[in-house]
Design a protein around this motif. Structure first.
Motif, PDB file in Angstrom:
ATOM      1  N   LEU A 247       0.831  -1.204   0.000  1.00 27.32           N
ATOM      2  CA  LEU A 247       0.000   0.000   0.000  1.00 27.32           C
ATOM      3  C   LEU A 247       0.863   1.251   0.000  1.00 27.32           C
ATOM      4  O   LEU A 247       1.750   1.422   0.836  1.00 27.32           O
ATOM      5  N   LYS A 248       0.610   2.147  -0.968  1.00 25.68           N
ATOM      6  CA  LYS A 248       1.366   3.384  -1.096  1.00 25.68           C
ATOM      7  C   LYS A 248       0.500   4.628  -1.018  1.00 25.68           C
ATOM      8  O   LYS A 248       0.982   5.707  -0.677  1.00 25.68           O
ATOM      9  N   ASN A 249      -0.780   4.500  -1.350  1.00 26.80           N
ATOM     10  CA  ASN A 249      -1.677   5.652  -1.370  1.00 26.80           C
ATOM     11  C   ASN A 249      -2.947   5.307  -0.596  1.00 26.80           C
ATOM     12  O   ASN A 249      -3.621   4.329  -0.926  1.00 26.80           O
ATOM     13  N   LEU A 250      -3.260   6.106   0.414  1.00 30.48           N
ATOM     14  CA  LEU A 250      -4.433   5.874   1.249  1.00 30.48           C
ATOM     15  C   LEU A 250      -5.246   7.162   1.315  1.00 30.48           C
ATOM     16  O   LEU A 250      -4.810   8.159   1.904  1.00 30.48           O
ATOM     17  N   LEU A 251      -6.425   7.139   0.710  1.00 36.03           N
ATOM     18  CA  LEU A 251      -7.286   8.319   0.653  1.00 36.03           C
ATOM     19  C   LEU A 251      -8.562   8.030   1.433  1.00 36.03           C
ATOM     20  O   LEU A 251      -9.413   7.257   0.997  1.00 36.03           O
ATOM     21  N   VAL A 252      -8.672   8.639   2.623  1.00 35.14           N
ATOM     22  CA  VAL A 252      -9.826   8.388   3.497  1.00 35.14           C
ATOM     23  C   VAL A 252     -10.408   9.698   4.012  1.00 35.14           C
ATOM     24  O   VAL A 252     -10.955   9.743   5.116  1.00 35.14           O
ATOM     25  N   ASN A 253     -10.290  10.747   3.243  1.00 33.82           N
ATOM     26  CA  ASN A 253     -10.845  12.032   3.652  1.00 33.82           C
ATOM     27  C   ASN A 253     -12.372  11.990   3.646  1.00 33.82           C
ATOM     28  O   ASN A 253     -12.988  11.125   3.034  1.00 33.82           O
ATOM     29  N   ASP A 254     -12.973  12.903   4.391  1.00 38.77           N
ATOM     30  CA  ASP A 254     -14.437  13.025   4.477  1.00 38.77           C
ATOM     31  C   ASP A 254     -15.073  11.754   5.025  1.00 38.77           C
ATOM     32  O   ASP A 254     -16.004  11.190   4.445  1.00 38.77           O
ATOM     33  N   ASN A 255     -14.551  11.303   6.178  1.00 41.06           N
ATOM     34  CA  ASN A 255     -15.138  10.186   6.910  1.00 41.06           C
ATOM     35  C   ASN A 255     -15.351  10.600   8.355  1.00 41.06           C
ATOM     36  O   ASN A 255     -15.392  11.798   8.660  1.00 41.06           O
ATOM     37  N   VAL A 272      -1.267  10.383   1.416  1.00 45.38           N
ATOM     38  CA  VAL A 272      -2.286  10.135   2.444  1.00 45.38           C
ATOM     39  C   VAL A 272      -3.177  11.368   2.511  1.00 45.38           C
ATOM     40  O   VAL A 272      -2.683  12.489   2.641  1.00 45.38           O
ATOM     41  N   ASP A 273      -4.479  11.152   2.417  1.00 49.52           N
ATOM     42  CA  ASP A 273      -5.443  12.240   2.597  1.00 49.52           C
ATOM     43  C   ASP A 273      -6.354  11.867   3.758  1.00 49.52           C
ATOM     44  O   ASP A 273      -7.153  10.932   3.668  1.00 49.52           O
ATOM     45  N   LEU A 274      -6.203  12.554   4.877  1.00 49.29           N
ATOM     46  CA  LEU A 274      -7.010  12.282   6.068  1.00 49.29           C
ATOM     47  C   LEU A 274      -7.833  13.501   6.484  1.00 49.29           C
ATOM     48  O   LEU A 274      -8.315  13.581   7.608  1.00 49.29           O
ATOM     49  N   SER A 275      -8.006  14.440   5.567  1.00 52.66           N
ATOM     50  CA  SER A 275      -8.724  15.669   5.879  1.00 52.66           C
ATOM     51  C   SER A 275     -10.213  15.406   6.108  1.00 52.66           C
ATOM     52  O   SER A 275     -10.763  14.403   5.667  1.00 52.66           O
ATOM     53  N   VAL A 370       3.604   9.323   7.886  1.00 51.11           N
ATOM     54  CA  VAL A 370       4.766   9.674   7.079  1.00 51.11           C
ATOM     55  C   VAL A 370       4.401   9.464   5.617  1.00 51.11           C
ATOM     56  O   VAL A 370       4.150   8.341   5.182  1.00 51.11           O
ATOM     57  N   ALA A 371       4.327  10.555   4.876  1.00 44.93           N
ATOM     58  CA  ALA A 371       3.917  10.482   3.474  1.00 44.93           C
ATOM     59  C   ALA A 371       4.589  11.590   2.685  1.00 44.93           C
ATOM     60  O   ALA A 371       4.806  12.696   3.206  1.00 44.93           O
ATOM     61  N   LYS A 376      -4.149  17.185   5.102  1.00 43.46           N
ATOM     62  CA  LYS A 376      -4.778  17.158   6.414  1.00 43.46           C
ATOM     63  C   LYS A 376      -5.464  18.484   6.682  1.00 43.46           C
ATOM     64  O   LYS A 376      -5.269  19.457   5.952  1.00 43.46           O
ATOM     65  N   ASP A 377      -6.246  18.510   7.741  1.00 41.98           N
ATOM     66  CA  ASP A 377      -6.848  19.768   8.170  1.00 41.98           C
ATOM     67  C   ASP A 377      -5.751  20.675   8.733  1.00 41.98           C
ATOM     68  O   ASP A 377      -4.812  20.213   9.400  1.00 41.98           O
ATOM     69  N   GLN A 378      -5.882  21.948   8.507  1.00 43.52           N
ATOM     70  CA  GLN A 378      -4.832  22.890   8.907  1.00 43.52           C
ATOM     71  C   GLN A 378      -4.611  22.887  10.413  1.00 43.52           C
ATOM     72  O   GLN A 378      -3.483  23.048  10.888  1.00 43.52           O
ATOM     73  N   ARG A 379      -5.660  22.656  11.184  1.00 39.21           N
ATOM     74  CA  ARG A 379      -5.544  22.740  12.641  1.00 39.21           C
ATOM     75  C   ARG A 379      -4.915  21.489  13.265  1.00 39.21           C
ATOM     76  O   ARG A 379      -4.562  21.494  14.445  1.00 39.21           O
TER      77      ARG A 379
END
Length: 400
Positions: A247-255, A272-275, A370-371, A376-379
């Motif tokens: 696994l190299k790309n994990l997109l789970v934003n908007d959960n 990685v998108d965790l926003s 580590v990506a 991510k969210d700015q805060r």
């Protein structure tokens, strides 16, 4: 608007390889208020769609010579049109420009190629040797005859099932994003138990399908490199996701995620998108799937008084055996009581053996994934990582 032309498709991910020009029909189409550029030729007899919302650049330097280009962000490709019908190319450019300028452009169906005879229509509309297929509205069983298929797009379809035979095709890219899945999914993921697709699938997109947890069958896809599950209702990522070694790309934003599994903390990913998740919420019972499960056991008085099982139930040993061997199977081939365990089991961070909540301590640390490209969210300066360790230190030794 239709253009008869010689068309070359340049893949920007592989700039050294240039697409061979093919005699083609390039046309515009409007589906559900979205505009597309459609390509039909010997490579894409069942039509390839390019969403104009993904158009990055429109090239018109040689428009008077009957040449133009369209560059798309997704997929990262350039369409190079060269036609003797120069007036058609000019009109097509004007047509595309009006669409991207936000004008409501009407597309007449009579501009599409005329229907061929029924015998030839089957050949033209469905090519068993095609490598790409984009379904419209529903799954087409004729896909199962496409033995060279590498890209399958089942987006915004009504998918009461995906036949298990799909797993016997050499599919590398599969998207079911935006599709309607069945409420009862007992057999929906059976295609993942077939060796062929376990070896070939590298990209799986399952955005906006309403899932609340990842199907455990995903861990059979040992060569998966990209997992996209955005805009769903996931409240946690199970520990078995760590078994996806490539696994190299994990997109789970908007959960609805409040933590990541510790098994991902040691991996360096490309993207990685965790926003737009809930990482700032307190890790209390309502938001923690392990604590919630243990609390349910205490309420039902199924839990042992001293918390520690001296003899593990056979069902737990059977689960560990399945996880250690990781042999693909259909979920209905094992007891239904085992199904929920796949969402609870994890590896002890000391001895790396599989462990269930009954025999473990649940801990948390804080850091960021580590990506190379982290969204991510700015805060957010760090997120919680959930880990499990053996509750009996005497029986827990680090494996060499």
């Amino acid at each position: 608007m239709l253009v008869r032309c010689s068309l070359a498709i340049q893949d920007l991910n592989s700039p050294q390889s240039k697409g061979r020009p093919l005699k083609s029909c390039v046309m515009t189409k409007k589906v559900n208020d979205k505009y597309y550029v459609c390509v039909k030729n010997s490579m894409y007899p069942n039509i390839k769609f390019f969403n104009l919302a993904m158009l990055k650049s429109l090239y018109n330097k040689f428009i008077t010579e009957g040449k133009m280009g369209l560059e798309f962000r997704d997929p990262k490709q350039v369409l190079l049109i060269d036609s003797q019908h120069k007036s058609e190319v000019l009109m097509f450019y004007t047509h595309i420009k009006a669409i991207i300028d936000g004008k409501n452009v009407k597309i007449s169906t009579h501009q599409m190629p005329k229907t061929v005879s029924i015998k030839k229509a089957v050949i033209n509309r469905f090519d068993p040797t095609a490598i790409e297929f984009i379904a419209v509205d529903r799954f087409d069983n004729r896909i199962l005859n496409m033995r060279l298929l590498s890209t399958l797009v089942l987006e915004k379809c009504d998918l009461p099932t995906i036949p298990v035979e799909i797993g016997r095709l050499p599919i590398k890219y599969l998207s079911i994003s935006g599709s309607k899945l069945p409420t009862n999914q007992d057999t929906f993921w059976n295609w993942t138990s077939i060796t062929k697709i376990c070896d070939t699938l590298t990209i799986l997109k399952m955005d906006s399908i309403g899932i609340k947890k990842l199907p455990f069958e995903i861990m059979f896809l040992k060569n998966l490199q990209t997992l996209s599950a955005t805009n769903n209702s996931l409240s946690y990522l199970p520990q078995f996701i760590g078994e996806l070694k490539k696994l190299k790309n994990l997109l789970v934003n908007d959960n609805l995620l409040v933590y990541f599994p510790h098994c991902l903390s040691s991996k360096t990913l490309n993207e990685v998108d965790l926003s737009n998740n809930l990482f700032n919420l307190p890790r209390t019972q309502p938001y923690d799937h392990l604590l919630q499960y243990l609390a349910a056991f205490e309420t039902n008085k199924i839990f042992a008084e001293d918390f520690e099982f001296i003899v593990k139930p056979l069902s737990h040993l059977a689960l560990y055996n399945l996880m250690d061997n990781c042999v693909p199977f259909k979920r209905q081939d094992i007891p239904r009581t085992l199904w929920m365990y796949f969402n609870l089991v994890g590896r002890c961070i000391v001895c790396m053996r599989w462990i269930l909540p009954y025999y473990s301590k649940v801990n948390y640390t804080h850091s960021l994934p580590v990506a190379i490209h982290l969204v991510k969210d700015q805060r957010i300066i760090s997120i919680p990582w959930q880990s499990m360790s053996c509750n009996s230190p005497n029986n827990c030794t680090r494996q060499v």
